[in-house]
Design a protein around this motif. Structure first.
Motif, short mmCIF file in Angstrom:
data_model
loop_
_atom_site.label_atom_id
_atom_site.label_comp_id
_atom_site.label_asym_id
_atom_site.label_seq_id
_atom_site.Cartn_x
_atom_site.Cartn_y
_atom_site.Cartn_z
N PHE A 179 46.00 4.85 33.24
CA PHE A 179 44.99 4.99 34.29
C PHE A 179 45.40 4.20 35.54
CE2 PHE A 179 40.93 3.59 36.27
CZ PHE A 179 40.45 4.85 36.63
N ALA A 180 46.07 3.06 35.33
CA ALA A 180 46.58 2.27 36.46
C ALA A 180 47.57 3.08 37.28
CB ALA A 180 47.23 0.98 35.95
N TRP A 181 48.44 3.80 36.60
CA TRP A 181 49.43 4.65 37.29
C TRP A 181 48.71 5.72 38.12
CZ3 TRP A 181 54.68 4.35 37.69
CH2 TRP A 181 55.35 5.47 38.16
N LEU A 182 47.67 6.31 37.52
CA LEU A 182 46.88 7.32 38.24
C LEU A 182 46.21 6.72 39.47
CD1 LEU A 182 45.63 10.16 38.45
CD2 LEU A 182 43.83 9.38 36.90
N GLY A 241 47.89 6.33 46.95
CA GLY A 241 48.91 6.91 47.83
C GLY A 241 48.36 8.08 48.63
N ARG A 242 47.52 8.90 47.99
CA ARG A 242 46.91 10.03 48.70
C ARG A 242 45.93 9.56 49.76
NH1 ARG A 242 46.83 15.12 46.91
NH2 ARG A 242 44.62 15.39 47.45
N ILE A 243 45.19 8.50 49.46
CA ILE A 243 44.20 7.98 50.40
C ILE A 243 44.88 7.40 51.65
CG2 ILE A 243 42.44 6.17 50.73
CD1 ILE A 243 41.75 6.58 47.73
N THR A 244 46.04 6.75 51.45
CA THR A 244 46.74 6.07 52.56
C THR A 244 47.90 6.90 53.12
OG1 THR A 244 48.19 4.91 51.01
CG2 THR A 244 46.15 3.79 51.65
N PHE A 260 47.53 -8.29 34.40
CA PHE A 260 48.68 -8.32 35.31
C PHE A 260 49.47 -7.01 35.21
CE2 PHE A 260 48.23 -13.02 35.44
CZ PHE A 260 48.30 -13.17 36.82
N ALA A 261 49.67 -6.51 33.98
CA ALA A 261 50.41 -5.26 33.81
C ALA A 261 49.69 -4.11 34.51
CB ALA A 261 50.57 -4.94 32.32
N PHE A 262 48.35 -4.11 34.47
CA PHE A 262 47.55 -3.07 35.14
C PHE A 262 47.82 -3.09 36.65
CE2 PHE A 262 43.87 -1.44 37.35
CZ PHE A 262 43.53 -0.31 36.62
N LEU A 263 47.71 -4.27 37.27
CA LEU A 263 47.90 -4.37 38.72
C LEU A 263 49.33 -4.03 39.13
CD1 LEU A 263 45.89 -7.68 39.33
CD2 LEU A 263 45.17 -5.34 39.89
N ILE A 264 50.29 -4.46 38.32
CA ILE A 264 51.71 -4.15 38.62
C ILE A 264 51.96 -2.65 38.52
CG2 ILE A 264 54.08 -4.45 37.76
CD1 ILE A 264 53.13 -7.36 36.95
N GLN A 265 51.33 -2.00 37.53
CA GLN A 265 51.53 -0.55 37.39
C GLN A 265 50.81 0.23 38.48
OE1 GLN A 265 52.42 1.62 34.14
NE2 GLN A 265 52.36 0.03 32.59
N VAL A 266 49.71 -0.29 39.01
CA VAL A 266 49.08 0.35 40.17
C VAL A 266 50.07 0.38 41.33
CG1 VAL A 266 47.29 0.15 41.94
CG2 VAL A 266 46.70 -0.18 39.54
N CYS A 267 50.72 -0.77 41.58
CA CYS A 267 51.75 -0.84 42.64
C CYS A 267 52.90 0.12 42.35
CB CYS A 267 52.29 -2.27 42.76
SG CYS A 267 51.10 -3.47 43.40
N ALA A 268 53.34 0.18 41.08
CA ALA A 268 54.45 1.06 40.72
C ALA A 268 54.08 2.53 40.95
CB ALA A 268 54.84 0.82 39.25
N TYR A 294 51.89 3.65 43.03
CA TYR A 294 51.78 3.85 44.48
C TYR A 294 53.17 4.07 45.10
CZ TYR A 294 50.34 2.89 49.30
OH TYR A 294 50.09 2.99 50.66
N ILE A 295 54.12 3.21 44.75
CA ILE A 295 55.49 3.32 45.28
C ILE A 295 56.11 4.64 44.82
CG2 ILE A 295 57.82 2.34 45.14
CD1 ILE A 295 56.42 -0.43 44.80
#
Length: 406
Positions: A270-273, A279-282, A321-329, A331-332
């Motif tokens: 879900f973090a990846w999603l 990314g779509r919003i920005t 922490f893994a959740f937040l890092i995967q959100v960034c991943a 997004y990138i």
């Protein structure tokens, strides 16, 4: 030759107009297949290693082999499908996929499973590329853009739902149940495809290997493209490294169940999603600034994770922490992969295949190499693995900037 191919394809079973909506649903349903094939048995990796009397690294290799063959398949299959059609190649691949899933479920030999995973990677690449092309063949304009915008969201259902389902399958049965489910699902899809789907390619192209090779060379000589794909690979490696090590950390280090490991993978999927949706919003923001701040934020979070894990070895902190890092991943990955695929509009299909294939091959090499260097032991090793990927991503971004300044 071109006329012979065209006549051959025109004689094949076409998608009937009254079945177009059903075949569209079937095409969307198959898009998450790659995610399900990698993630459904992730909670079962520890049990799989024990049942097959092999080491953790050996069962983790089954993920790597799938990704390598999936990536190589993407490099090759697109041009073949443009020449010889989508439907029968996809259908035969789906049948082979079902048989290979059944073979894995019945096997107790890790080397045989390795071979079957390579076959699965090649067949899944054909299925996914064929179903992506389905929409390009049948739709245009705003409708096509709408369907294309749904691809990443629908693909994300695989990493989100697969480990959740796999955790319960592991608790109720064992590791092989995951592959029985894949085999049964693929068989059902074969029957539905035979009834409702058909060929969508209208104008076949003559397969010109020299033209494809020349285009590949031009793209690989472009530093923004090659280093961009490397950054995309490090972003996806962050997800893959958790898939390869997370269940061992959750089940062995923290002593929790396979169901808990499945829930943890669901949350991180879900973090990846969330990263993709952000990314779509920005999407209207300047591309370079988006890449810079997301990369820097990711590196900062990884640093905090390592220090926190040293002081407090806790599953909740690790997953936060893994959740937040995967959100960034996420997004990138979504921002940069789209950017790389659009760098060569005159060879869009080839660029998409090359970027996707190189990404998966990069992920395979990086993730397996880091797992061998930093085994699935605890949260600290996971944090250090994230640090390796974040550092490679940062260096690749500097190389792009340095090349642009020259």
């Amino acid at each position: 030759m071109a006329s012979i191919i065209a006549n051959f394809i025109s004689s094949r079973k076409k998608v009937k107009k009254q079945y177009r909506d059903i075949s569209k649903i079937l095409a969307f349903s198959l898009l998450p297949l790659s995610g399900f094939t990698t993630d459904i048995y992730v909670p079962s990796l520890p049990d799989m290693a024990a049942a097959l009397h092999t080491g953790n690294l050996q069962v983790q290799l089954t993920l790597t082999l799938f990704l390598v063959s999936y990536g190589v398949g993407q490099l090759l299959i697109g041009g073949i499908m443009d020449s010889y059609g989508r439907y029968w190649i996809s259908l035969v691949s789906l049948i082979i996929y079902a048989l290979s899933s059944l073979a894995i479920a019945l096997s107790n030999n890790i080397y045989f499973i390795d071979v079957m995973r390579v076959i699965q990677g090649l067949t899944v690449s054909a299925i996914i590329i064929g179903k992506r092309a389905f929409f390009v063949d049948l739709y245009t304009g705003e409708k096509l853009r709408h369907y294309l915008s749904l691809f990443s969201i629908i693909w994300s259902l695989g990493p989100i739902l697969a480990p959740f389902i796999g955790g319960y399958l592991q608790m109720a049965f064992n590791w092989s149940a995951n592959f029985y489910v894949l085999a049964i699902t693929a068989t059902i899809m074969v029957v539905l495809e035979l009834i409702f789907s058909g060929e969508t390619l209208k104008k076949p192209k003559v397969f010109d290997l020299s033209k494809v090779t020349k285009a590949y060379g031009s793209m690989l000589r472009s530093p923004p493209f090659t280093f961009g794909v490397l950054i995309v690979g490090t972003a996806y490696s962050i997800t893959m490294i958790y898939n390869m090590t997370g269940p061992f950390i959750i089940e062995h280090h923290f002593g929790l169940s396979a169901v808990t490991a499945g829930y943890a993978s669901l949350v991180l999927g879900f973090a990846w999603l969330c990263g993709g949706l952000a990314g779509r919003i920005t999407r209207e923001m300047p591309f370079r600034s988006k890449l810079t701040w997301s990369n820097n934020l990711q590196l900062l979070l990884v640093t905090f994770m390592i220090f926190t894990t040293v002081l407090l070895d806790n599953s909740y902190f690790l997953l936060c922490f893994a959740f937040l890092i995967q959100v960034c991943a996420g997004y990138i990955f979504n921002n940069l992969l789209t950017h790389c695929m659009g760098m060569f509009p005159e060879n869009a299909g080839i660029a998409i295949g090359l970027a996707g294939g190189l990404n998966l091959i990069t992920v395979s090499i990086l993730s397996y190499g880091v797992v061998e260097l930093l085994p699935a032991r605890d949260g600290l090793n996971l944090g250090l693995s994230y640090l390796v990927f974040a550092a490679i991503s940062l260096m690749a971004r500097w190389c792009i900037k340095d090349n642009r300044n020259k």
